[in-house]
Design a protein around this motif. Structure first.
Motif: not given
Length: 819
Positions: A96, A116-117, A119, A189
């Motif tokens: 993330g 952002q949502h 990988s 993340r």
């Protein structure tokens, strides 16, 4: 020539990071500070002592400059000869990135990212040599990027000034009517370097279904390859296993495992939650080169939307059993979600389960929740309803947004599709409603608004990747094509009560399913006073206004109180009055909705949690403390509950029995004076079916004085009170009661309250005794001479004097001037 294939190895990239301002109006210059990964820049600046806590007082506005700054993260990557020799592919993996960034190695750009949502996986094979390499992630200002994209894509309607709909970033990070605006940037993340040879598991999709007394698990995988070598795929679950050969060059494989006997997974309150590990192994020449594990539960699940005489239901059915949905809406549990780990998720979700909840709706303005969140929901039996991330705005269907939305949806459907708890994927929050009723069509003037996503792209992706998961185009939504917020069809959001009407008007509607409704109240006193330091502290003091994000929020709090109580003059009593009125409002609604089951098949309260200290609709405040609202939900959603409801000129008792056993017995109806004298008694007989509701018309009641009488109905081992007059119009006396405290060892203290007078909605605000204290319930009404025992935990010592001191044991009586 044979290919030697080694197992995939992952090197965590969680140390040695720094961050500095690289452009924009930085208030801290370009100083470089240590950075935590996963994390965001706010937390690094805070740890370095360069900024104050964003959650305190008016620090939010003082730190708004952070969202206008470009921030660069940097670390050194040490590469060894062993790492290079052991693999023929090396990839940087970011789970993330928040949000718009350039990833570079030794100054050479590798990737441009803007979501952002999802990988990212970046191939660095051939770029790594033995020695040290500099890895940078240079973030652009999310505010400036979103504004620029809004110009490219075209302005579209939304409820807040900044164009959160033009960037694939958590909408609420731009601020919401309960949320702080952070505009954060960071590696939010986990990050790592993965090294592998030959092949790896690129995607693993697992589905479990019961089959008679047994079950079937299907594992479908997609492979990434560097060599066209033959492979095998082994899948094992509960002692059974199957292996298939994967031919050289094949990119996909599927394995089905049949189990002779499995236990069913049930929602909380309906049974147990047995889970099974599905182990997936990719092999080359009998050596394991990559693995994945998914946990599954065996259950059937569907939503019944077959039209009936009253419209269109939205009835959840699990394992062929209709389930009354007892739900709450969920927002990110911290404005900086990287701070939320497994223990915090578990604590928050255990608070939900303690309130007899069985469903959590993950709202579309936040994030796709983490594995830790879903692990806890699977284990606790909390069904999950995950919105796709669109909220209260029109969204462009043009590139680059269109491609990013498909990529994030594909990834998250595959990631979450196996979850036993996953009950529904939903296209958006309120966008279908907004298009119909909020003036969007004129403002859009022909521009796209997201319909393609909700009605075409997303359902097609769900059908392709996880066809066993139900999908709805939006919330609210009417399955038959009616107005999306029609109470006769599908799901409904009820906000007129809070915005314009009063909470007794919840009883004017009988929706088929309520997906959002709520009432505001302040956080607990400890949370409030630890985050706002106004002198004096008043409802309208500067810090209080900063921590009240709703439009005209305080006006609505006061106007919503006046029909029931008088507005107190002192701050601490104002705080209690608003918390109590919040609890009363939601109690009224939940009792009404349950009384009309199965016509109304569920209610999802807005909202369970907060992301910072704020006056909001939450039942658990931003520091994790339980507000009286949580007790209201717990009382209303009890497995067996009684309520009294109006029907024309009369009353009926609703006996809701959400257990697996039928109940039959006496229904005792008593008209009582406030002095505790019984003035009339009737005994009825009834039977409440298992998982059902019994409605009993009550005999006509004629109180001598509506101001000092109540009707008490006892059945199901519990009771309900009907008040003939609002508290402000009643003769409630000053509350009088005694307290007895008995230690229970490591399990806290039993606090028994015995009433001398009638006491309405008695609640112990135990955080005033100790910040970490908790109590097992509240909003208890006691007739004179009656007692109730509360369990208090989180305190080392407790005495009756602690409970009886001003401001701790509170009741509705305090908010009424006796006649």
């Amino acid at each position: 020539m044979s290919t030697v294939i080694h197992p995939l190895r992952a090197l965590p990239l969680d140390t040695g990071w720094t961050v500095r301002a690289a452009g924009g109006p930085s208030a801290v210059g370009d100083v470089e500070v240590p950075a935590t990964v996963p994390g965001v820049v706010h937390l690094d600046l805070l740890a370095a002592g360069l900024i104050p806590d964003p959650y305190l007082d008016d620090n939010e506005s003082a730190l708004a400059w952070i969202g206008l700054v470009d921030w660069t993260y940097r670390t050194e990557l040490a590469v060894t000869a062993e790492l290079l020799a052991g693999a023929d592919r090396h990839e940087l993996v970011f789970d993330g990135l928040d949000t718009v960034a350039t990833v570079s190695l030794d100054g050479a750009p590798l990737a441009e990212v803007a979501n952002q949502h999802r990988s990212y996986r970046i191939d660095v094979t051939g770029l790594l040599t033995v020695g040290r390499h500099t890895l940078t992630v240079a973030f652009r200002s999310p505010i400036r990027y979103a504004n620029a994209q809004a110009l490219v894509l075209g302005a579209r309607p939304r409820p807040y000034p900044l164009p959160y709909d033009a960037i694939r970033k958590s909408a609420c990070s731009f601020g919401w009517d309960w949320g702080i605006a952070t505009y954060a940037s960071g590696i939010w993340r986990a990050a790592r370097l993965e090294s592998w040879t030959g092949a790896r598991l690129a995607e693993v999709r697992v589905a479990a279904r019961p089959d008679g007394d047994g079950g079937v698990v299907t594992a479908s995988v997609s492979l990434a390859r560097t060599a066209d070598v033959p492979l095998s795929l082994r899948v094992a679950v509960a002692g059974a296993e199957q292996t298939v050969e994967v031919p050289a060059g094949a990119a996909d494989a599927e394995v089905e495992v049949t189990l002779g006997a499995v236990e069913r997974w049930w929602p909380a309150g309906y049974g147990d939650q047995p889970l099974y590990d599905v182990d997936v192994e990719l092999r080359a020449d009998a050596a394991v080169i990559d693995t994945a594990t998914r946990r599954v539960g065996f259950r059937t699940l569907r939503w019944d939307t077959e039209s009936d005489a009253d419209g269109t239901p939205f009835q959840l059915v699990v394992n062929d059993v209709p389930v009354f949905v007892k739900g709450v809406n969920w927002i990110p549990d911290d404005a900086f979600p990287s701070r939320v780990g497994p223990d915090r998720y578990r604590r928050r979700l255990e608070q939900a389960r303690s309130a007899h909840l069985n469903l959590i709706r993950v709202w579309g303005g936040g994030i796709y929740e983490s594995e830790d969140f879903y692990d806890a929901c699977d284990e606790l039996g909390l069904l999950t309803w995950q919105d796709f991330l669109f909220a209260c705005a029109a969204y462009s269907e043009d590139e680059p947004l269109r491609g990013e939305i498909e990529a994030e949806a594909r990834e998250n459907i595959a990631r979450l599709g196996h979850r036993a708890s996953l009950a529904l994927l939903t296209g958006n929050n309120e966008n279908l409603w907004g298009y119909e009723d909020w003036g969007w069509q004129r403002m859009l003037d022909g521009k796209s608004w997201g319909a393609y996503y909700y009605h075409e792209l997303l359902p097609a992706l769900v059908a392709e990747i996880a066809p066993h998961v139900p999908y709805a185009p939006g919330s609210p939504f009417s399955p038959g094509g009616q107005h999306p917020n029609d109470e006769r069809h599908g799901t409904m959001h009820l906000w007129e009560q809070w915005n314009r009407l009063d909470w007794p008007t919840y009883r004017d509607q009988t929706p088929r399913f309520v997906a959002e409704f709520g009432w505001q109240g302040p956080p607990t006193w400890t949370t409030l006073t630890s985050s706002i330091h106004d002198e004096p502290l008043t409802p309208e003091s500067p810090g209080m206004i900063v921590h009240q994000k709703a439009l005209d929020g305080n006006v609505k709090l006061a106007s919503g109180l006046l029909g029931h109580y008088r507005v107190p003059e002192d701050m601490e009593t104002w705080h209690w009055a608003m918390q109590l009125n919040q609890a009363n409002a939601v109690s009224c609604a939940l009792d009404w909705f349950r009384a009309h089951a199965p016509h109304t098949s569920g209610a999802v309260v807005w909202q369970l949690n907060d992301c910072w200290p704020v006056t909001s609709w939450a039942a658990v405040d931003g520091e994790g403390r339980e507000k009286p609202l949580l007790f209201a939900i717990r009382n209303a959603f009890a497995p067996r509950a009684v309520s009294v409801q109006p029907a024309g000129d009369g009353l009926f008792a609703a006996l809701t029995n959400d257990t697996g056993e039928a109940w039959s017995g006496d229904i005792v109806v008593r008209r009582m004076g406030f002095d505790g004298a019984e003035r009339e008694r009737r005994v009825l007989v009834g039977e409440a079916p298992a998982r059902g509701t019994l409605r009993v018309d009550l005999p006509p009641v004629a109180p001598d004085d509506v101001a000092d009488e109540v009707l008490v109905v006892e059945a199901l081992g519990t009771s309900a009170v009907w008040w003939f007059a609002e508290p402000r119009d009643s003769a409630l006396p000053p509350a009088q009661f005694a307290a007895e405290v008995v230690p229970r060892g490591d399990d806290g203290f039993d606090v028994t309250i015995t009433a001398t007078t009638l006491v309405r909605d008695l609640t112990l605000l135990v955080d005033k005794i100790a910040p970490d204290a908790v109590v097992d319930g509240g909003l208890v009404t006691l007739l004179p001479g009656a007692s109730h025992t509360f369990r208090v935990r989180g305190v080392v010592e407790l005495a009756a004097a602690d409970v009886l001191r001003p401001g701790v044991a509170r009741s509705a009586n305090e908010l009424v001037a006796a006649r």
